[in-house]
Design a protein around this motif. Structure first.
Motif, PDB file in Angstrom:
ATOM      1  N   MET A  50      16.961  -0.408  16.357  1.00  0.00           N
ATOM      2  CA  MET A  50      16.942  -1.490  15.371  1.00  0.00           C
ATOM      3  C   MET A  50      16.596  -0.931  13.993  1.00  0.00           C
ATOM      4  N   LEU A  51      15.571  -0.084  13.946  1.00  0.00           N
ATOM      5  CA  LEU A  51      15.133   0.453  12.659  1.00  0.00           C
ATOM      6  C   LEU A  51      16.175   1.396  12.059  1.00  0.00           C
ATOM      7  N   THR A  52      16.883   2.128  12.896  1.00  0.00           N
ATOM      8  CA  THR A  52      17.958   2.993  12.405  1.00  0.00           C
ATOM      9  C   THR A  52      19.070   2.151  11.791  1.00  0.00           C
ATOM     10  N   SER A 102       0.820  -1.216   0.000  1.00  0.00           N
ATOM     11  CA  SER A 102       0.000   0.000   0.000  1.00  0.00           C
ATOM     12  C   SER A 102       0.854   1.267   0.000  1.00  0.00           C
ATOM     13  N   GLY A 103       2.159   1.118   0.252  1.00  0.00           N
ATOM     14  CA  GLY A 103       3.041   2.279   0.309  1.00  0.00           C
ATOM     15  C   GLY A 103       2.903   3.060   1.607  1.00  0.00           C
ATOM     16  N   GLU A 104       2.159   2.510   2.536  1.00  0.00           N
ATOM     17  CA  GLU A 104       1.907   3.153   3.820  1.00  0.00           C
ATOM     18  C   GLU A 104       3.194   3.238   4.657  1.00  0.00           C
ATOM     19  N   LEU A 105       3.346   4.352   5.369  1.00  0.00           N
ATOM     20  CA  LEU A 105       4.464   4.499   6.299  1.00  0.00           C
ATOM     21  C   LEU A 105       4.053   3.920   7.648  1.00  0.00           C
ATOM     22  N   VAL A 106       4.984   3.281   8.319  1.00  0.00           N
ATOM     23  CA  VAL A 106       4.722   2.700   9.633  1.00  0.00           C
ATOM     24  C   VAL A 106       5.577   3.440  10.655  1.00  0.00           C
ATOM     25  N   ASN A 150      13.539   2.859   4.222  1.00  0.00           N
ATOM     26  CA  ASN A 150      13.527   4.290   3.944  1.00  0.00           C
ATOM     27  C   ASN A 150      12.766   4.930   5.091  1.00  0.00           C
ATOM     28  N   SER A 151      13.140   6.151   5.426  1.00  0.00           N
ATOM     29  CA  SER A 151      12.422   6.837   6.497  1.00  0.00           C
ATOM     30  C   SER A 151      12.042   8.238   6.045  1.00  0.00           C
ATOM     31  N   LEU A 192       9.795  -0.362   3.828  1.00  0.00           N
ATOM     32  CA  LEU A 192      10.854  -1.177   3.244  1.00  0.00           C
ATOM     33  C   LEU A 192      11.397  -0.502   1.997  1.00  0.00           C
ATOM     34  N   SER A 193      12.695  -0.618   1.777  1.00  0.00           N
ATOM     35  CA  SER A 193      13.319  -0.006   0.604  1.00  0.00           C
ATOM     36  C   SER A 193      13.212  -0.902  -0.629  1.00  0.00           C
TER      37      SER A 193
END
Length: 143
Positions: A46-48, A23-27, A57-58, A68-69
């Motif tokens: 962890m995410l960094t 969906s391209g949604e940001l989490v 990607n952030s 996810l990239s």
């Protein structure tokens, strides 16, 4: 041979991100933290690390988050674990040339090879499918 807490938390977050990928949604970190009862600051670390490793990607800001990239089908569990853990190996002291030690080293090597093969052949997409099947309601039988 279980996952460390670091890798386990990272994988839990990545499964959430894999679910949102199409969906391209940001989490957001806070969402994942609340949903799974994980420490938010630790999860951010962890995410960094995963972002720096090229897996995420952030986007900054109040409506920002992570995604996810690349597709979850292209991310293996082995590479995620390597990104989060590195290749730390503990060196043991003493003479390890005894037959008993060599037998144990051989066993450990075979076990590690089998584990590596499973992790290299398992993707985030497969874990997402397994998660989804576990979340399906059990069929109700009425008499």
């Amino acid at each position: 041979m279980a996952f460390s807490a670091k890798t386990e938390y990272g994988l839990v977050a990545l499964i959430d991100l894999a679910a949102a990928f199409s969906s391209g949604e940001l989490v957001q970190v806070g969402e994942v933290s609340r949903r799974h009862g994980l420490p938010e600051r630790y999860l951010e670390q962890m995410l960094t690390a995963l972002r720096k490793g090229g897996y995420l990607n952030s986007i900054r800001g109040p409506r920002g988050g992570f995604q996810l990239s690349r597709p979850p089908e292209q991310i293996t569990i082995a590479e995620v674990e390597e990104c989060l853990e590195g290749e730390a190996r503990s060196e043991r002291q003493g003479d390890r040339q005894d037959a008993e030690f060599r037998v144990l080293q051989g066993l450990a090597k075979r076990a590690e090879q089998a584990r590596a093969a499973v992790l290299q052949s398992t993707t985030l997409a497969q874990l997402l499918l397994e998660r989804d099947s576990l979340q399906q309601p059990a069929p109700m039988f009425y008499i």
